[in-house]
Design a protein around this motif. Structure first.
Motif, mmCIF file in Angstrom:
data_model
loop_
_atom_site.group_PDB
_atom_site.id
_atom_site.type_symbol
_atom_site.label_atom_id
_atom_site.label_comp_id
_atom_site.label_asym_id
_atom_site.label_seq_id
_atom_site.Cartn_x
_atom_site.Cartn_y
_atom_site.Cartn_z
ATOM 1 N N PRO A 3 -1.948 2.249 0.354
ATOM 2 C CA PRO A 3 -2.999 1.223 0.241
ATOM 3 C C PRO A 3 -3.282 0.949 -1.223
ATOM 4 C CG PRO A 3 -3.965 3.337 0.824
ATOM 5 C CD PRO A 3 -2.474 3.524 0.881
ATOM 6 N N GLY A 4 -3.986 -0.129 -1.511
ATOM 7 C CA GLY A 4 -4.280 -0.487 -2.884
ATOM 8 C C GLY A 4 -5.089 0.577 -3.605
ATOM 9 N N GLY A 45 2.400 -3.711 2.407
ATOM 10 C CA GLY A 45 1.295 -4.116 1.550
ATOM 11 C C GLY A 45 1.783 -4.688 0.235
ATOM 12 N N TYR A 46 1.067 -4.361 -0.826
ATOM 13 C CA TYR A 46 1.449 -4.863 -2.143
ATOM 14 C C TYR A 46 1.576 -3.752 -3.177
ATOM 15 C CZ TYR A 46 -3.536 -4.276 -3.169
ATOM 16 O OH TYR A 46 -4.786 -3.751 -3.332
ATOM 17 N N GLN A 47 0.775 -2.667 -3.053
ATOM 18 C CA GLN A 47 0.763 -1.611 -4.061
ATOM 19 C C GLN A 47 2.127 -0.927 -4.204
ATOM 20 O OE1 GLN A 47 -2.194 -0.732 -5.876
ATOM 21 N NE2 GLN A 47 -0.836 0.513 -7.145
ATOM 22 N N GLY A 48 2.847 -0.848 -3.099
ATOM 23 C CA GLY A 48 4.153 -0.185 -3.133
ATOM 24 C C GLY A 48 5.130 -0.844 -4.089
ATOM 25 N N TYR A 49 5.025 -2.160 -4.257
ATOM 26 C CA TYR A 49 5.913 -2.849 -5.201
ATOM 27 C C TYR A 49 5.645 -2.389 -6.626
ATOM 28 C CZ TYR A 49 7.140 -5.990 -1.367
ATOM 29 O OH TYR A 49 7.589 -6.512 -0.175
ATOM 30 N N TYR A 50 4.362 -2.176 -6.941
ATOM 31 C CA TYR A 50 4.031 -1.702 -8.284
ATOM 32 C C TYR A 50 4.531 -0.273 -8.487
ATOM 33 C CZ TYR A 50 0.301 -5.154 -7.209
ATOM 34 O OH TYR A 50 -0.414 -6.238 -6.795
ATOM 35 N N GLU A 51 4.287 0.567 -7.461
ATOM 36 C CA GLU A 51 4.675 1.977 -7.576
ATOM 37 C C GLU A 51 6.192 2.117 -7.736
ATOM 38 O OE1 GLU A 51 2.402 4.433 -7.715
ATOM 39 O OE2 GLU A 51 0.770 2.989 -7.432
ATOM 40 N N ARG A 52 6.946 1.367 -6.963
ATOM 41 C CA ARG A 52 8.414 1.454 -7.058
ATOM 42 C C ARG A 52 8.901 0.962 -8.416
ATOM 43 N NH1 ARG A 52 11.525 -1.245 -2.253
ATOM 44 N NH2 ARG A 52 10.753 -3.160 -3.239
ATOM 45 N N SER A 53 8.267 -0.082 -8.925
ATOM 46 C CA SER A 53 8.628 -0.579 -10.250
ATOM 47 C C SER A 53 8.370 0.486 -11.314
ATOM 48 C CB SER A 53 7.828 -1.845 -10.557
ATOM 49 O OG SER A 53 8.014 -2.264 -11.894
ATOM 50 N N TRP A 54 7.200 1.120 -11.256
ATOM 51 C CA TRP A 54 6.879 2.161 -12.246
ATOM 52 C C TRP A 54 7.831 3.346 -12.117
ATOM 53 C CZ3 TRP A 54 1.164 1.685 -10.419
ATOM 54 C CH2 TRP A 54 0.544 0.620 -11.093
ATOM 55 N N ALA A 55 8.111 3.751 -10.885
ATOM 56 C CA ALA A 55 9.004 4.898 -10.688
ATOM 57 C C ALA A 55 10.401 4.595 -11.221
ATOM 58 C CB ALA A 55 9.072 5.266 -9.204
ATOM 59 N N GLY A 56 10.916 3.417 -10.919
ATOM 60 C CA GLY A 56 12.241 3.059 -11.410
ATOM 61 C C GLY A 56 12.302 3.026 -12.924
#
Length: 314
Positions: free
Chosen positions: A36-37, A90-101
């Motif tokens: 979740p966000g 959702g949307y938060q996962g896109y940010y998290e995956r970007s940061w992890a990559g």
């Protein structure tokens, strides 16, 4: 990357060795990341990101201690499982995956050349997975429509992974996003979209600066000087933040709203100061950097001081 850190710090890292003595257990791959966000459900968010953040922490600690075999074990294990590439509702996962990559790529950019050469087969498994993360970030409407700091972070993701994977089209896509951020910087160093964050505006100016500085550093490898673009805009934003670190009340010239930085805003999220000082030798920075060292940022490959830091004047 730069290895110009203080002698005592380098010696401490070297003493840890590069050997295979430390056992390396690879956590079960997180096949998707869809929390979740961050602001919508803080407790649910913290619980949902634990598996990925635990992996990142283990990876970064392996890199920080020169346990490169372990770092490659971790990345190869998750690459074979195509981790984090499951659907995101959702949307938060896109940010998290970007940061992890981004973190994964910056860890690989810390690899000594002899380790890279000896592990080409393993890297041929890891880098296509990172490229898939980058393509997913590039194509994420959940990020692209925002036109704010998250787009700049996506830019760093693409430049970092494109550099590791030697895919110029990813680098170019990342530069385009970094340039969007550079164009957004106003004459006083302000970012209009981040001013709208109210009492978090200062935090988000700092957070937006991180990917722009690191993208500029990596861009130099490709013959591009982002520091000069928009009349030295990165420098204007850096100056705004430096002044706010020295005197938080100075930010009132950007917005009258009283600011409430997070505890980490003026600690590890000042990690951009390491490469920026190495690049500019800004005389204001040593007194700000020294008491905060070492900088550790989970999105940036671990110990930023070890990877990017310059020797400070005595």
């Amino acid at each position: 990357m730069r290895r110009r850190i203080m002698g005592w710090f380098s010696a401490g890292l070297i003493s840890l060795g590069v050997g295979h003595a430390v056992a390396c257990s690879v956590p079960a791959p997180a096949l998707s990341i869809d929390p979740p966000g961050f602001y919508d459900d803080p407790a649910g968010y913290a619980q949902a990101v634990k598996p990925m953040r635990g992996f990142v922490d283990r990876l970064n600690k392996a890199a920080d201690s020169n346990q490169w075999s372990c770092a490659l074990d971790l990345l190869e294990g998750w690459a074979r499982a195509d981790a984090l590439m499951g659907p995101i509702a959702g949307y938060q996962g896109y940010y998290e995956r970007s940061w992890a990559g981004t973190d994964f790529a910056l860890v690989l950019l810390r690899l000594p050349k002899d380790v890279s050469s000896a592990n080409e087969q393993r890297l041929r498994i890891i880098t296509p997975w990172l490229a898939r993360i980058a393509v997913a970030t590039r194509d994420a409407d959940a990020i692209n429509h925002l036109h704010n700091n998250l787009v700049y972070w996506a830019g760093l993701n693409l430049v970092a992974i494109g550099t590791v994977a030697r895919q110029q089209e990813l680098v170019e896509a990342g530069l385009a996003r970094a340039r969007e951020g550079i164009r957004d910087i106003g004459p006083r160093g302000e970012l209009e979209r981040e001013i709208k964050r109210g009492d978090r505006a200062l935090h988000y100016h700092t957070f937006a600066l991180i990917p722009l500085v690191f993208a500029a550093e990596l861009a130099q490898r490709h013959g591009v000087d982002l520091y000069q673009e928009n009349h030295g805009a990165i420098g204007r934003l850096a100056n705004l933040v430096i002044q706010a670190v020295q005197d938080p009340s100075s930010f009132a010239r950007i917005t009258p709203v009283e600011q409430k930085p997070f505890p980490w805003t003026f600690q590890d999220e000042l990690s951009w100061m390491e490469p920026y000082y190495a690049h500019t030798r800004d005389k204001r920075l040593p007194t700000l950097i020294a008491p905060r060292r070492p900088f550790n940022e989970w999105r940036l490959g671990g110990n930023v001081t070890a990877a990017w830091g310059a020797v400070l004047p005595r």
